[in-house]
Every structure is written in structure tokens, then in C-alpha cells.
Scaffold this motif. Structure first.
Motif, PDB file in Angstrom:
ATOM      1  N   ARG A  54      41.545  46.534  34.066  1.00 47.29           N
ATOM      2  CA  ARG A  54      43.000  46.669  33.462  1.00 47.29           C
ATOM      3  C   ARG A  54      43.799  45.344  33.721  1.00 47.29           C
ATOM      4  O   ARG A  54      44.587  44.594  33.010  1.00 47.29           O
ATOM      5  N   SER A 242      51.702  52.947  23.958  1.00 49.21           N
ATOM      6  CA  SER A 242      51.282  52.325  25.348  1.00 49.21           C
ATOM      7  C   SER A 242      50.071  53.291  26.023  1.00 49.21           C
ATOM      8  O   SER A 242      49.976  53.335  27.071  1.00 49.21           O
ATOM      9  N   GLU A 282      56.889  47.239  28.059  1.00 52.77           N
ATOM     10  CA  GLU A 282      56.712  48.012  26.954  1.00 52.77           C
ATOM     11  C   GLU A 282      57.647  47.520  25.758  1.00 52.77           C
ATOM     12  O   GLU A 282      57.412  47.829  24.446  1.00 52.77           O
ATOM     13  N   GLU A 286      55.370  44.921  24.331  1.00 51.13           N
ATOM     14  CA  GLU A 286      54.608  45.800  23.320  1.00 51.13           C
ATOM     15  C   GLU A 286      55.367  45.962  22.040  1.00 51.13           C
ATOM     16  O   GLU A 286      54.745  45.734  21.035  1.00 51.13           O
TER      17      GLU A 286
HETATM   18 FE   LIG Z   1      51.287  48.664  27.216  1.00 51.83          FE
END
Ligand SMILES: [Fe+2]
Ligand SMILES: C=CC1=C(C)c2cc3[nH]c(cc4nc(cc5[nH]c(cc1n2)c(C)c5CCC(=O)O)C(CCC(=O)O)=C4C)c(C)c3C=C
Ligand SMILES: [Fe+2]
Length: 337
Positions: A54, A242, A282, A286
């Protein structure tokens, strides 16, 4: 009241530089409350494999927001502001920050708390809603530390689990939502889109995580107060963002929900990050970058986001009041003392 009072703010922490990303991810995935494996001896090797796979995506995301997480800085400011409000009300408390996956790690903060001679400690997770994977993980870690340390057992620990129903929190959220609604040409026709951080479905269905029901109650509470206090009757949605990994997470997923709203002809969308009280990757990457693009491509051109609470004064006052209530020191009593 005798002895020294401490307040420990719990948060997850975030990498401060791109080089920190791998180890931060490793710490996260090594937590059995984040990935539950049937065999504990596999936790660490699997954590390093997932962290390594990741890290490049995650690093790229952190790069887009300036190369690191703003979480520590914002959490420290929240702590200083809570401490100031407490002091103004005659409560001489010291506020600490304890991060689960990055510095200052919980153990470092606990060492400081011992050194400072704290005798009463309010533990306050900076997550409005409880999840096994967030507040639950930090609280569990603290319980384990307490269990094994007589010096800590001498400290009275008062733990708050969640606080999304508090009126100050709801009022602060609604002020932020209303202010953003007014930037749209037709505020009444804006779709209010609550985007919460997801968890795997199994957490709720198998492990009994109250997260989803607390989230739904939280959104209901905010919408009710928005109607009552601001006469806003907007349509709204709750979706979850997420998601990581191959398992099913809580639905609807934010990305799909945005596309579905676009298909239904929604043109004006206001996203409200709902599971966290600070700006973080996020919100900044995001929502502001990825989901904005998804919305644009789907035909939603008026897209905006409500800022995170950070140090919103109504919110900070409310958290300070929550601390005073937990100590049995109401505001009025504290002023009189
Ligand atoms: Fe994320
Ligand atoms: C507040 C709600 C959160 C829940 C619930 C939660 C559960 C959860 N998270 C992961 C995996 C990752 N989380 C990551 C970052 C991250 N998570 C939260 C909040 C919740 N997580 C925040 C605020 C942040 C960002 C911190 C920051 O640096 O700004 C990451 C790393 C980033 C990335 O690579 O996307 C991962 C991975 C799981 C698996 C999980 C539930 C089981
Ligand atoms: Fe997370």
C-alpha cells in the motif's frame, strides 16, 4: 479536588514525512483491531506485506497534500485550546495527545503523564462515534497498559467512549454546513452528502461494532437540528469512503453514491466529512481531489466540502465542558470553586 488533572486526547496519528509512510502503515496493519486474523503469529508478517504493497499509493496521496499528515499539528492546537478553556473555568488540567500509530505514541505520552504526577485522567477519543477500529483500539491499548502497571493503577482513569450526541458538536457542525450552503445559488436544492470513513461489514455484523448505528444516529441528529435551527430541509445521503482491501465494507460506497445522485439529476453537492474532526488525508486528498473528480465526470459541477471542525470555538468549548462533566466539575461549579 486534590492532585493533578490530565486530559488525554486519543487519535490515530499520521506520517509527518513521506519516509514515515511505510512504518505508519505497518503500525496500523499490525493492530488486530484493524485487521483481524485467525492466527496472531501471522499479524506482523502480514502487516509488513500489506504495508509494503500500500505504501506507494499512500505516499502518492500524502505527496498530493504537501508530503505529510496535518493531524498532529491540528490535534495539538485542539489540545491547547481545550486546555485554555478549562483554565478559564478554573480547571487546572494539562492536556496531552496520545497517537495510536505515530508519534507521540501512547506509551510516550503515558511516560510523561507519570512524570507529571497526574492523579486523575480523562481519556477523550477525538472520534465522535465509537468504532472497535478507532476509539476501541486505543482504549483497549490503555486498558492493557493499566492492567500491567501498578503506578498507572494509582491514577483514576475516566474514559469517554463517544460524544456525537452533544449539542455543542451538533451546533458547530451545523454552523459549518449552513455557511457552505449559503455559497450555493440555491441553498435549498443542495444535496447534503455525509461521507463517513468505512469499516468492513463484518465489524458490525460479526463483532458488534456500534459504529454504523452511531453514525446513522449522528446524521439524524445533525439533520434534525439543521431543520430546527436553520429551517433547512435539504435532501441528504450517508455513504462510506476510504475502503481498503478485498473484503466488503459498509455501503453505500461514497464513489457509487455520488454517481447515483448524478444519474438522478443532482447538480449541487455539499460533502460533509462526518467521522473525524480534523482535516486529514481523506478530506484533503480523497474528497477534495478524488471525489471532486468523480462528481465532475458524472456531471455534478457544483461540488463543495464542509471544512473539518479543527478548533471551531463552539466545538472546543463543548469538549472542554464534556471534560468538566466527566470530572464532576460542572462549569458553574468550576467557576464558583
Ligand atoms: Fe483513502
Ligand atoms: C475516523 C474513522 C476511521 C475509521 C473507522 C477507520 C478505520 C479503518 N482504517 C483503515 C485503514 C487505513 N486508515 C488510514 C488512514 C486514516 N484512517 C482514519 C480514520 C479512520 N479509520 C484517518 C483519519 C486516517 C488519516 C490519517 C492522516 O494521516 O491524515 C490509512 C492510511 C492512509 C491510506 O493509505 O489510505 C489506512 C490504510 C482500516 C483497515 C480501518 C478499519 C478496519
Ligand atoms: Fe483509517
Amino acid at each position: 479536588m486534590s492532585g493533578r488533572v490530565g486530559v488525554m486526547l486519543l487519535n490515530l496519528g499520521g506520517p509527518e514525512k513521506l519516509e514515515d509512510v511505510y512504518l505508519f502503515l505497518y503500525n496500523l496493519f499490525a493492530d488486530p483491531e484493524i485487521i483481524r486474523l485467525p492466527f496472531p503469529f501471522l499479524q506482523k508478517p502480514i502487516a509488513s506485506l500489506i504495508a509494503a504493497s500500500r505504501a506507494p499509493i499512500s505516499q502518492e496521496n500524502y505527496r498530493m497534500i504537501g508530503g505529510g499528515s496535518p493531524l498532529l499539528q491540528i490535534t495539538k492546537e485542539q489540545g491547547e485550546n481545550i486546555e485554555n478553556v478549562l483554565q478559564r473555568h478554573g480547571v487546572d488540567a494539562k492536556v496531552y495527545v496520545a497517537m495510536r500509530y505515530w508519534h507521540p505514541y501512547t506509551e510516550e505520552t503515558i511516560a510523561q503523564i507519570k512524570q507529571d504526577g497526574i492523579t486523575r485522567l480523562v481519556v477523550l477519543p477525538l472520534y465522535p462515534q465509537y468504532s472497535i477500529s478507532t476509539s476501541g483500539s486505543s482504549i483497549k491499548q490503555l486498558d492493557a497498559l493499566w492492567e500491567n502497571d501498578p503506578e498507572l493503577q494509582a491514577i483514576e482513569k475516566i474514559t469517554i467512549k463517544s460524544w456525537y450526541e452533544r449539542t455543542g458538536y451538533i451546533r458547530a457542525m451545523n454552523q459549518l454546513i449552513d455557511a457552505k450552503l449559503q455559497d450555493f445559488a440555491d441553498p435549498e436544492n443542495v444535496h447534503i452528502f455525509f461521507s463517513a470513513h468505512g469499516v468492513p461489514v463484518k465489524y458490525v455484523t460479526k463483532y458488534g461494532d456500534p459504529y454504523q448505528s452511531e453514525m446513522e444516529n449522528c446524521v439524524d441528529g445533525i439533520m434534525k437540528a439543521l431543520r430546527r435551527d436553520y429551517q433547512r430541509y435539504n435532501a441528504h445521503t450517508l455513504a462510506y469512503q476510504s475502503r481498503v482491501g478485498p473484503v466488503e465494507w459498509l455501503q453505500p460506497y461514497t464513489e457509487e453514491a455520488i454517481k447515483n445522485l448524478a444519474k438522478r439529476g443532482v447538480n449541487d453537492l455539499l460533502v460533509v466529512p462526518i467521522s473525524f474532526v480534523s482535516e486529514h488525508i481523506e478530506t484533503l486528498q480523497e474528497i477534495d481531489i478524488e471525489y471532486r473528480e468523480v462528481a465532475e465526470e458524472a456531471g455534478i459541477h457544483n461540488f463543495d466540502r464542509v471544512p473539518a471542525l479543527n478548533s471551531h470555538p463552539i466545538f472546543i468549548n463543548d469538549l472542554a465542558e464534556l471534560v468538566m462533566e466527566s470530572l464532576g466539575t460542572t462549569k458553574a461549579a468550576a467557576i464558583a470553586a
